[in-house]
Design a protein around this motif. Sequence first.
Motif, short mmCIF file in Angstrom:
data_model
loop_
_atom_site.label_atom_id
_atom_site.label_comp_id
_atom_site.label_asym_id
_atom_site.label_seq_id
_atom_site.Cartn_x
_atom_site.Cartn_y
_atom_site.Cartn_z
N TYR A 1 0.86 -1.18 0.00
CA TYR A 1 0.00 0.00 0.00
C TYR A 1 0.90 1.23 0.00
O TYR A 1 1.92 1.25 0.66
CB TYR A 1 -0.88 0.04 1.25
CG TYR A 1 -2.02 -0.94 1.23
CD1 TYR A 1 -3.29 -0.55 0.83
CD2 TYR A 1 -1.83 -2.26 1.61
CE1 TYR A 1 -4.34 -1.44 0.81
CE2 TYR A 1 -2.88 -3.16 1.61
CZ TYR A 1 -4.13 -2.75 1.20
OH TYR A 1 -5.17 -3.64 1.18
N LYS A 2 0.46 2.24 -0.74
CA LYS A 2 1.26 3.46 -0.82
C LYS A 2 0.36 4.63 -0.50
O LYS A 2 -0.34 5.14 -1.36
CB LYS A 2 1.81 3.61 -2.25
CG LYS A 2 3.32 3.67 -2.32
CD LYS A 2 3.74 3.88 -3.75
CE LYS A 2 5.19 3.52 -3.93
NZ LYS A 2 5.54 3.46 -5.36
N SER A 3 0.31 4.99 0.78
CA SER A 3 -0.50 6.12 1.21
C SER A 3 -1.94 6.01 0.70
O SER A 3 -2.51 6.96 0.19
CB SER A 3 0.14 7.42 0.73
OG SER A 3 -0.21 8.48 1.58
N THR A 4 -2.51 4.82 0.86
CA THR A 4 -3.85 4.55 0.37
C THR A 4 -4.87 4.79 1.48
O THR A 4 -4.61 4.45 2.63
CB THR A 4 -3.95 3.08 -0.08
OG1 THR A 4 -2.80 2.78 -0.86
CG2 THR A 4 -5.20 2.83 -0.88
N ASP A 5 -6.02 5.39 1.13
CA ASP A 5 -7.07 5.60 2.13
C ASP A 5 -7.74 4.28 2.46
O ASP A 5 -8.26 3.60 1.58
CB ASP A 5 -8.12 6.58 1.57
CG ASP A 5 -7.69 8.02 1.75
OD1 ASP A 5 -6.83 8.26 2.60
OD2 ASP A 5 -8.22 8.88 1.03
N VAL A 6 -7.72 3.91 3.74
CA VAL A 6 -8.44 2.73 4.19
C VAL A 6 -9.24 3.09 5.44
O VAL A 6 -9.01 4.13 6.05
CB VAL A 6 -7.49 1.54 4.49
CG1 VAL A 6 -6.75 1.11 3.25
CG2 VAL A 6 -6.52 1.89 5.60
N VAL A 7 -10.17 2.22 5.81
CA VAL A 7 -11.07 2.54 6.93
C VAL A 7 -10.46 2.11 8.27
O VAL A 7 -10.44 2.86 9.23
CB VAL A 7 -12.44 1.85 6.72
CG1 VAL A 7 -13.34 2.11 7.91
CG2 VAL A 7 -13.09 2.36 5.44
N GLN A 8 -9.95 0.88 8.31
CA GLN A 8 -9.43 0.36 9.58
C GLN A 8 -8.32 -0.64 9.30
O GLN A 8 -8.33 -1.33 8.28
CB GLN A 8 -10.56 -0.33 10.35
CG GLN A 8 -10.14 -0.74 11.76
CD GLN A 8 -11.23 -1.51 12.49
OE1 GLN A 8 -12.40 -1.40 12.17
NE2 GLN A 8 -10.83 -2.28 13.48
N VAL A 9 -7.36 -0.70 10.23
CA VAL A 9 -6.27 -1.67 10.12
C VAL A 9 -6.13 -2.39 11.46
O VAL A 9 -6.01 -1.75 12.50
CB VAL A 9 -4.93 -0.98 9.75
CG1 VAL A 9 -3.83 -2.02 9.59
CG2 VAL A 9 -5.07 -0.16 8.49
N ASN A 10 -6.20 -3.70 11.42
CA ASN A 10 -6.01 -4.49 12.64
C ASN A 10 -4.62 -5.12 12.61
O ASN A 10 -4.28 -5.81 11.66
CB ASN A 10 -7.06 -5.60 12.74
CG ASN A 10 -8.47 -5.05 12.81
OD1 ASN A 10 -8.69 -3.95 13.31
ND2 ASN A 10 -9.41 -5.81 12.30
N ILE A 11 -3.85 -4.86 13.66
CA ILE A 11 -2.50 -5.41 13.71
C ILE A 11 -2.32 -6.22 14.98
O ILE A 11 -3.06 -6.04 15.95
CB ILE A 11 -1.42 -4.29 13.68
CG1 ILE A 11 -1.60 -3.34 14.86
CG2 ILE A 11 -1.47 -3.54 12.37
CD1 ILE A 11 -0.47 -2.36 15.03
N SER A 12 -1.34 -7.15 14.96
CA SER A 12 -1.01 -7.84 16.20
C SER A 12 0.36 -7.35 16.64
O SER A 12 1.38 -7.71 16.07
CB SER A 12 -1.06 -9.36 16.02
OG SER A 12 -0.10 -9.78 15.11
N ALA A 13 0.34 -6.48 17.66
CA ALA A 13 1.57 -5.89 18.17
C ALA A 13 2.05 -6.67 19.38
O ALA A 13 1.30 -7.46 19.95
CB ALA A 13 1.33 -4.44 18.54
N GLU A 14 3.31 -6.44 19.77
CA GLU A 14 3.85 -7.12 20.95
C GLU A 14 3.06 -6.73 22.20
O GLU A 14 2.97 -7.51 23.15
CB GLU A 14 5.33 -6.76 21.14
CG GLU A 14 6.26 -7.42 20.14
CD GLU A 14 6.44 -8.93 20.36
OE1 GLU A 14 5.88 -9.47 21.33
OE2 GLU A 14 7.15 -9.55 19.55
N SER A 15 2.49 -5.53 22.21
CA SER A 15 1.72 -5.09 23.38
C SER A 15 0.26 -5.52 23.30
O SER A 15 -0.53 -5.17 24.16
CB SER A 15 1.84 -3.58 23.53
OG SER A 15 1.35 -2.95 22.37
#
Lengths: 74, 165
Positions: free
Chosen positions: B47-61
Amino acid sequence: MAFAWKASGLTYNRYLAITARVVRRSLKEQPRLQAERRGEMELRFAKWEKSKQGENKNLAEVNSADMAEHAGKE
Amino acid sequence: MNSLRVARAAARIHPSKFIAPLQRRSYADAVSDKIKLTLALPHQSIYKSTDVVQVNISAESGDMGILANHVPSIEQLKPGLVEIIEESGGSKQYFLSGGFAIVQPGSQLSINAVEGFPLDDFSADAVRSQITEAQKIAGGSGSEQDIAEAKIELEVLESLQASLK
């Protein structure tokens, strides 16, 4: 946060290389063959002393030997 | 006595102040409810500076969902799934090997990882055979470093296997 990989003397860089390698190996045949070329490192180095070139060594091998030596010292 | 006069004067000033342009919103200053997502690998920009609604990530915290106007933060990623909900309403999933997610002011999100692939690219058989191999090394009598590496591999493979189900 205490990380298990850190306690065993690995660097974050090495940790990332391992996770990337295992992800590449888990791919299907077609994308795997393309991706696995990215994991190879051929860097070599030699130490110069008294205007003489020392032994030619593989950087990856020396790095991993060095990390093994420092394992469990922190 | 004095305070009463001040209060009265304030009451006189106030009404007129509120009649003035009542927080009119034009197109330019309408707050966007989209995140500008950049998902970059060393060899490819997904993705290159693309408009999206939501991003779910799995972080260490912990696992987290990032929406527009998220508080700026830096998160170390676990080897795991990132889910992107696009403007069209559809969602895309990538498995990332590990890296960092950086939320910048102005609803900008940069995710940097070493490897990232859609789930379709993974082979469940390859994952399974690597798990048995890594378990053998982790439980064996190799050097401390080999065992540590096998444990890292196991962590990645188990996360991958859970994502593939």
